[in-house]
Design an enzyme around this catalytic site. Structure first.
Site, PDB file in Angstrom:
ATOM      1  CD  GLU A 165      -3.316   5.005   1.155  1.00  0.00           C
ATOM      2  OE1 GLU A 165      -1.940   5.805   0.981  1.00  0.00           O
ATOM      3  OE2 GLU A 165      -2.830   3.781   1.704  1.00  0.00           O
ATOM      4  CD  GLU A 366      -3.911  -0.381  -1.529  1.00  0.00           C
ATOM      5  OE1 GLU A 366      -3.005   0.384  -0.937  1.00  0.00           O
ATOM      6  OE2 GLU A 366      -4.426   1.545  -2.339  1.00  0.00           O
TER       7      GLU A 366
HETATM    8  C1  BG6 Z   1      -0.596   2.892   0.047  1.00  0.00           C
HETATM    9  C2  BG6 Z   1      -0.953   2.895  -2.146  1.00  0.00           C
HETATM   10  O1  BG6 Z   1      -0.426   3.476   0.073  1.00  0.00           O
HETATM   11  O2  BG6 Z   1       0.284   1.304  -0.061  1.00  0.00           O
HETATM   12  C3  BG6 Z   1      -0.291   1.824  -2.596  1.00  0.00           C
HETATM   13  O3  BG6 Z   1      -1.815   3.331  -2.195  1.00  0.00           O
HETATM   14  C4  BG6 Z   1       1.159   2.183  -2.716  1.00  0.00           C
HETATM   15  O4  BG6 Z   1      -0.031   2.944  -3.559  1.00  0.00           O
HETATM   16  C5  BG6 Z   1       0.706   0.737  -1.217  1.00  0.00           C
HETATM   17  O5  BG6 Z   1       1.981   1.181  -3.918  1.00  0.00           O
HETATM   18  C6  BG6 Z   1       2.196  -0.130  -0.535  1.00  0.00           C
HETATM   19  O6  BG6 Z   1       3.126   1.167   0.179  1.00  0.00           O
HETATM   20  P1  BG6 Z   1       4.599   1.695  -1.110  1.00  0.00           P
HETATM   21  O7  BG6 Z   1       4.816   2.487  -0.550  1.00  0.00           O
HETATM   22  O8  BG6 Z   1       5.277   0.265  -0.322  1.00  0.00           O
HETATM   23  O9  BG6 Z   1       3.882   0.751  -2.057  1.00  0.00           O
END
Ligand code: BG6
Length: 462
Positions: A165, A366
């Site tokens: 990202e 993800e």
């Molecule tokens: C993604 C990232 O943006 O989302 C992770 O690659 C992150 O590092 C995940 O933890 C979830 O988002 P957040 O902000 O709720 O941790």
């Protein structure tokens, strides 16, 4: 029964800075440092020092991951751990030993290791000395770090990604103040976006020059492809969506897959006087070093409308002068994280890649749901009964499956995240894992969704 392609990756993703803990690390990354100077900015003042203790607990953690049916795992190597001398790229022998043990154990547990090189975790010294990704020198230092990783671990790690990202670095650090150094500087943001693209292409170049492809290894990038939906079909809203898509997605997607920046984006940045600085050889490097596969992180859609204020209003340059967020009435939301739930987007992503991006091999790198205070869902047997997560994953997989049936070349699905991990400013507020983590005792327990995922993985579908 929705069956997925043969050898489909059923797995999950984490990152070094969010799981390992700071133990024995010589350098601080930007988050380690930010926590040192402003701990109050982090939820409950919990920092990255222990995280989910993966540094000490990796064997137990990896065997739990195996138990939830994972056949693949993405994590990252921390630049701030592996490299001792950031200028000459000498390595830290404890770190080499640690990552060797981790990679070997992942493989022993029957999982494919996918290793990412940059997950927002720039060594902070490189920001203080050079302005971090604003500097070409840092691009070259990153390539040196990447080369070390390929050299040390490329015999066993077949799948590599350059950044996770990268747009979040641009936005968090240079536009919207959610990552250190919390600047608001559109021109620097543009330069950083350019350098992150260049760094990725140069790392791909180094990878190929080292003969990694001949060894059967592949390299890609992980992008948060948040599809843009316009609030309506009016000309203003459609224009807003087109520019948001250019900035948020195509800025990284087009160079990674087509080997050049979108012409319309370049023209817009030139018109606004914020275009990046380049050097003569860059365009060839970017053109010749496109990726082998793509990782797509997807959490929520991006809905936009025409901006309330005219883009040529007086003020400093920001990309969102061209679009405003649109809160669609009646949308479904995960209220704990504040993100809209829109599983249909999985299908739109799959078709976009198929139709517009060479139908390149890709996987969901993800997807997931961060929920607070999951103890409220503990059942009689002591297991967190996270049926909402099972439903969330099922719905996303159903739409993904439709995309695959339509011919999109998707080879896997990774959840964020295997074990509840530390999440930047939100620390441990929202939990995403198949496996819970008591951060006071570091006891880890499989949730209902973990047992469910195991059956999905065993059946290659559901
Ligand atoms: C993604 C990232 O943006 O989302 C992770 O690659 C992150 O590092 C995940 O933890 C979830 O988002 P957040 O902000 O709720 O941790």
């Amino acid at each position: 029964m929705k069956e997925f392609p043969k050898k489909f990756w059923w797995g999950a993703a984490t990152s070094g800075p969010q799981s390992e803990g700071r133990f024995h690390k010589k350098h601080a990354n930007v988050f380690d440092y930010h926590y040192e100077i402003e701990p109050e900015k982090f939820y409950d003042q919990v920092g990255p020092d222990t995280a989910s203790n993966f540094y000490n607990d990796y064997q137990n953690d990896l065997s739990l991951m195996k138990k939830v049916g994972m056949n693949s795992l993405r994590t990252s190597i921390q630049w701030s751990r592996l490299i001792d001398d950031l200028e000459t790229n000498t390595v830290n022998s404890d770190a080499v030993d640690f990552y060797n043990r981790v990679i070997d154990t992942i493989i022993e547990q029957g999982m494919v290791p996918v290793i990412n090189l940059h997950h927002f975790d720039l060594p902070v010294e490189l920001y203080h000395k050079y302005g971090g990704w604003e500097s070409r020198h840092v691009v070259d230092l990153f390539v040196g770090f990447a080369q070390k990783c390929f050299e040390l671990f490329g015999d066993r790690v077949k799948f590599w990604t350059t950044h996770n990202e990268p747009m979040v670095v641009v936005e968090g650090e240079y536009l919207f103040q959610f990552h250190y150094p919390n600047l608001v500087d559109g021109k620097k943001a543009v330069q950083v976006a350019y350098h992150l693209n260049l760094a990725s292409a140069k790392a791909v170049q180094a990878f190929r020059a080292m003969g990694m492809s001949e060894q059967g290894n592949q390299i890609g990038i992980v992008l948060n492809l948040t599809p843009t939906y316009s609030a309506s079909d009016t000309e203003g809203d459609l224009e807003a969506a087109r520019i948001a898509e250019l900035w948020n997605n195509k800025m990284f997607l087009e160079p990674a897959i087509w080997g050049h920046f979108p012409e319309e984006l370049e023209k817009l940045l030139i018109k606004d006087g914020v275009i990046w600085q380049t050097e003569a050889e860059d365009s060839t490097i970017i053109a010749e070093n496109t990726i082998d596969f793509l990782g797509v992180n997807f959490y929520h859609p991006n809905r936009v409308k025409a901006p309330d204020v005219a883009p040529n209003s007086v003020g400093s340059w920001m990309p969102d002068r061209y679009y405003d967020n649109f809160d669609m009435p009646g949308r479904r939301v995960n209220l704990d994280r504040g993100w809209e739930i829109y599983p249909e987007a999985m299908y739109d992503i799959a078709i976009n890649i198929k139709d517009n991006y060479k139908n390149i091999p890709w996987y969901v790198s993800e997807n997931g749901m961060g929920v607070s205070n999951e103890d409220r869902f503990i059942g009689v047997n002591g297991v967190i009964e996270d049926d909402y997560r099972i439903d969330f994953v099922k719905e996303h997989l159903e739409w993904l499956h439709k995309g695959i049936e339509a011919g999109s070349n998707c080879f896997g699905y990774h959840m964020w995240t295997p074990i509840d991990c530390w999440s930047w400013l939100n620390a441990y507020k929202n939990r995403y894992g198949f496996i819970s983590n008591n951060i006071h005792t570091q006891v880890k327990t499989i949730k209902k969704s973990g047992y469910w995922f195991r059956t999905v993985s065993e059946n290659n579908g559901f």
